[in-house]
Design an enzyme around this catalytic site. Structure first.
Site, PDB file in Angstrom:
ATOM      1  N   LYS A  56       8.208  10.690  16.575  1.00  0.00           N
ATOM      2  CA  LYS A  56       9.133   9.826  15.979  1.00  0.00           C
ATOM      3  C   LYS A  56       9.643  10.595  14.877  1.00  0.00           C
ATOM      4  CE  LYS A  56       8.778   5.311  13.985  1.00  0.00           C
ATOM      5  NZ  LYS A  56       7.482   4.196  13.701  1.00  0.00           N
ATOM      6  N   TYR A 205      -3.251  -4.053  -0.088  1.00  0.00           N
ATOM      7  CA  TYR A 205      -2.175  -3.170  -0.410  1.00  0.00           C
ATOM      8  C   TYR A 205      -2.056  -2.972  -1.803  1.00  0.00           C
ATOM      9  CZ  TYR A 205       2.567  -1.275  -0.542  1.00  0.00           C
ATOM     10  OH  TYR A 205       3.739  -0.304  -0.988  1.00  0.00           O
ATOM     11  N   LYS A 209      -2.573   0.334  -4.432  1.00  0.00           N
ATOM     12  CA  LYS A 209      -1.332   1.011  -5.147  1.00  0.00           C
ATOM     13  C   LYS A 209      -2.152   0.717  -6.653  1.00  0.00           C
ATOM     14  CE  LYS A 209       1.458   1.656  -2.351  1.00  0.00           C
ATOM     15  NZ  LYS A 209       2.049   3.091  -1.972  1.00  0.00           N
TER      16      LYS A 209
END
Length: 333
Positions: A56, A205, A209
């Site tokens: 990819k 998430y 962070k």
């Protein structure tokens, strides 16, 4: 936060990165691919796409090199290479850093862009929850493994090198910062996030962070940025495929909001490169939203925020010591 995002101005036209070498993690799609393209448009000499899926990554490389803007601006002798980096695996991180250091003698810019946002809890063989491993722990290990090369490059060139994290305003939604899943007095930070009890799918998430920011803020207490300038940025809501992991009943409304509100990836690239190559040493230890410095939320200055930051630092020192020689400046506090 207003529904419609503010406009972002393009980068200055006179940026030249000729002679510099960069690594962009998570470079096979989205913001990572755009960062690579915009670095090449500004004549960077070497850029490595660090990706989990090499095939990819090669497709992304081919597409980037086919862009007319890249053909126009890139150094005709530029090296654009795809290298494997599986952030779920500490061994892969170490192999990547070793291979890169052997092949390339300099590193001017490390873009820690790789990240995931998933809704299912998964504990990896590292014993850590997947999002925390990929978004935080493996990034720290990569940073430490490449730090000697960054400092040596700064010494040789007489100019500070850069580490720039792709951050997020969503760190303010973290279960720690909001108090919805507080850290127990007897718990460790990493142990807390590895536990089933702490798992909140829609804030994980943001949790990851938050850890990245806490590490960066604490690291500035140990490193003044004279050799390596480290900062972070939030690109805002961007029209990428990150929402593809959502179930269909959530993906549809999110995509509708994105259609009205999200920025294009090229604008996100402007935000990224502004933080990585435009702003100067004054950006060390700063978090940027769009192109503006954002002061830390009050929680960071609170007694609890300071306690968690120091705990995370000490736990991260112990974790990294299992896989690499921790530098002398990375002392426990």
């Amino acid at each position: 936060m207003p529904f419609f995002q503010p406009s972002v101005s393009p980068l200055p036209e006179n940026i030249s990165l000729r002679g510099q070498t960069a690594i962009v993690t998570g470079a096979s799609q989205g913001i990572g691919t755009e960062i690579v393209a915009q670095l090449l448009e500004r004549s960077i000499s070497t850029v490595v796409l660090a990706v989990r899926n090499v095939a990819k990554g090669e497709e992304a490389r081919k597409a980037i090199l086919g862009r007319p803007s890249v053909k126009k601006g890139m150094d005709t002798k530029a090296v654009v290479k795809v290298m494997k980096l599986e952030a779920e695996d500490y061994g892969s991180v170490k192999s990547f850093a070793d291979d890169f250091s052997k092949e390339f003698g300099e590193l001017h810019l490390l873009m820690l862009n790789a990240g995931i946002g998933i809704l299912e809890r998964d504990i990896l063989p590292t014993t850590h929850e997947k999002t925390i491993q990929v978004n935080y722990l493996s990034n720290v290990l990569l940073l430490l493994l490449l730090y000697p090369l960054l400092t040596n490059t700064a010494t040789t060139t007489g100019t500070p090198t850069r580490i720039t994290w792709t951050g997020s305003r969503m760190h303010t939604s973290s279960s720690l910062l909001t108090g919805k899943k507080p850290l127990a007095p007897s718990s460790t930070v990493l142990g807390h996030f590895d536990s089933k009890e702490s798992w909140v799918p829609f804030t994980r998430y943001g949790d990851s962070k938050l850890l990245c920011l806490l590490f960066m803020y604490e690291m500035t207490n140990h490193d003044d940025g004279g050799k390596v300038v480290q900062n972070s940025f939030c690109p805002g809501m961007v029209n990428t495929g990150m929402s593809d992991v959502l179930p269909i009943y959530l993906r549809v409304p999110v995509n509708m909001v994105k259609a009205l509100r999200a920025r294009s990836v090229d604008v996100a690239g402007w935000v990224a490169l502004n933080t990585a190559v435009v702003v100067g040493g004054e950006s060390h230890g700063q978090f940027y939203a769009d192109k503006e410095v954002v002061e830390p939320a009050p929680w960071f200055r609170s007694a609890e925020g300071r306690r968690v930051q120091k705990m995370l630092w000490n736990e991260t020192v112990d974790e990294m010591a299992k896989y690499t020689k921790v530098p002398a400046w990375m002392k426990k506090v």
